[in-house]
Design an enzyme around this catalytic site. Structure first.
Site, mmCIF file in Angstrom:
data_model
loop_
_atom_site.group_PDB
_atom_site.id
_atom_site.type_symbol
_atom_site.label_atom_id
_atom_site.label_comp_id
_atom_site.label_asym_id
_atom_site.label_seq_id
_atom_site.Cartn_x
_atom_site.Cartn_y
_atom_site.Cartn_z
ATOM 1 N N CYS A 164 19.523 39.023 -31.954
ATOM 2 C CA CYS A 164 19.822 39.970 -30.876
ATOM 3 C C CYS A 164 21.693 39.648 -30.482
ATOM 4 O O CYS A 164 21.856 38.510 -30.016
ATOM 5 C CB CYS A 164 19.171 39.762 -29.818
ATOM 6 S SG CYS A 164 19.870 41.083 -28.400
ATOM 7 N N CYS A 167 22.525 40.272 -27.124
ATOM 8 C CA CYS A 167 22.090 39.252 -26.209
ATOM 9 C C CYS A 167 23.021 38.072 -26.246
ATOM 10 O O CYS A 167 23.611 37.530 -25.262
ATOM 11 C CB CYS A 167 20.849 38.908 -26.510
ATOM 12 S SG CYS A 167 19.586 40.403 -26.484
ATOM 13 N N ASP A 168 23.342 37.527 -27.415
ATOM 14 C CA ASP A 168 24.004 36.300 -27.745
ATOM 15 C C ASP A 168 25.226 36.241 -28.223
ATOM 16 O O ASP A 168 25.937 35.289 -28.342
ATOM 17 C CB ASP A 168 22.980 35.548 -28.841
ATOM 18 C CG ASP A 168 21.513 35.467 -28.355
ATOM 19 O OD1 ASP A 168 21.148 35.432 -26.954
ATOM 20 O OD2 ASP A 168 20.620 35.112 -29.081
#
Length: 341
Positions: A164, A167-168
């Site tokens: 992701c 997300c990261d």
């Protein structure tokens, strides 16, 4: 969200109610343990609907709390200006669910029968026992990112390897570092473009000699000077210093030539698997396995059965959007149950 799988003892140390063996009936049942499940539980419990939530025991291969328990740094969930771990966030949601009276059961639902009312549920390893019955169900079992099982993947998962980018990607270990994305569709192109905000350059590894992505997405990344496209390329091995990823072994499928690509981040963009197997053949799904819902709602093809979170969201897959859909499912379920009285 770079991290590790939350220790089992965190959840085994406070196991919830265990399933009784005979004639148990719930008004509304939530299956799942992530943001969608607990948000639905909080809303229903505050509405005095007395929900029961089955959080599972290592369902989908992760601890109760879902995929967020595999992360250690969350900076984009509203209300938490200081980063917190995924396990901490989910533990707080769980505590909030319990505070308002949610009956949390630490068991995995392995079978569901939606063919008649009330619905029937069976607990894993207890399929021979009498089923639990319920008037309504909210399925919020999430989805898991597809992995490649590369040599070194387990060592560097969430230590340089992620599924992701949104997300990261902003995590410090990726900033101003060379990064790589594996995939040839729109998601891969979108993630590569997103990562250019943080990485020094971004490689896209495409197995074939062309993209599957839409033409407009292809044109966008072709014009981005920070993106390098490697066609006919596959990953062979993730390597590093034992703590963080720093090299990806790759191969050109046409020439057979192998070489090391120096990257500090590897992002998979090869799809997700929604955890919807328990309702196979009982509810309408998309071709990819995600449950079909009426746009703007959690309503499915089966009245009284609602879907929330990543089981019905193939696009955004964020904790905050999952929580929002959990709220929607709770309100939909409450409205449905009020019409059945």
């Amino acid at each position: 969200m770079i991290g590790h799988i939350a220790p089992l003892r965190t959840y085994l140390g406070r196991v919830g109610t265990r399933v009784q063996s005979r004639m148990v009936h719930h008004k509304v049942t939530i299956i799942g343990s992530g943001p969608a499940a607990h948000t639905a539980a909080i809303y229903l419990a505050r509405a005095e609907m007395k929900p029961t939530l089955y959080e599972g025991m290592m369902a989908n291969g992760v601890a109760a709390g879902g995929q967020l328990t595999t992360t250690t740094e969350i900076e984009n969930f509203p209300g938490f200006p200081e980063a917190l771990t995924g396990s901490e966030l989910m533990e707080r949601m769980r505590q909030q669910s319990a505070r308002f009276g949610t009956n949390i059961v630490t068991e995995t639902i392995s079978k569901v029968d939606l063919s008649s009312k009330p619905f029937k549920l069976w607990v894993e390893f207890s399929e021979d026992a009498d089923p639990v019955t319920t008037d309504a169900i909210i399925l919020a079992t999430g989805a898991s990112a597809k992995r490649m099982s590369l040599p070194g993947e387990e060592t560097y998962w969430q230590k340089g390897i992620s599924a992701c980018a949104v997300c990261d990607g902003a995590v410090p270990i990726f900033r101003n570092k060379p990064l790589a994305v594996i995939g040839g569709g729109d998601s891969a192109c979108e993630e590569a473009e997103f990562l250019t905000k943080y990485g020094s350059k971004v490689y896209i590894l495409v197995r074939k000699d062309h993209f599957r992505a839409s033409v407009i997405m292809q044109r966008r990344i072709e014009k981005n000077s920070k993106i390098i496209i490697l066609f006919n390329t596959v990953a062979l091995e993730a390597k590093g210093n034992g703590k963080l990823l720093d090299v990806l072994r790759i191969k050109n499928t046409k020439t057979g030539v192998e070489n090391d690509l120096e990257v500090n981040g590897l992002f998979y963009a090869i799809g997700h698997n929604p955890a919807t197997e328990i309702v196979n053949g009982q509810v309408d799904k998309q071709e990819t396995g995600y449950i079909k819902t009426v746009p703007g709602s959690s309503l499915t093809s089966v009245p009284g059965f609602f879907a929330a979170g990543d089981v019905q969201d193939s696009r955004y897959r964020q904790a905050v959007t999952s929580a929002g859909s959990g709220c929607i499912a709770a309100l939909d379920a409450e409205r449905y149950l009020s019409t059945q009285e």
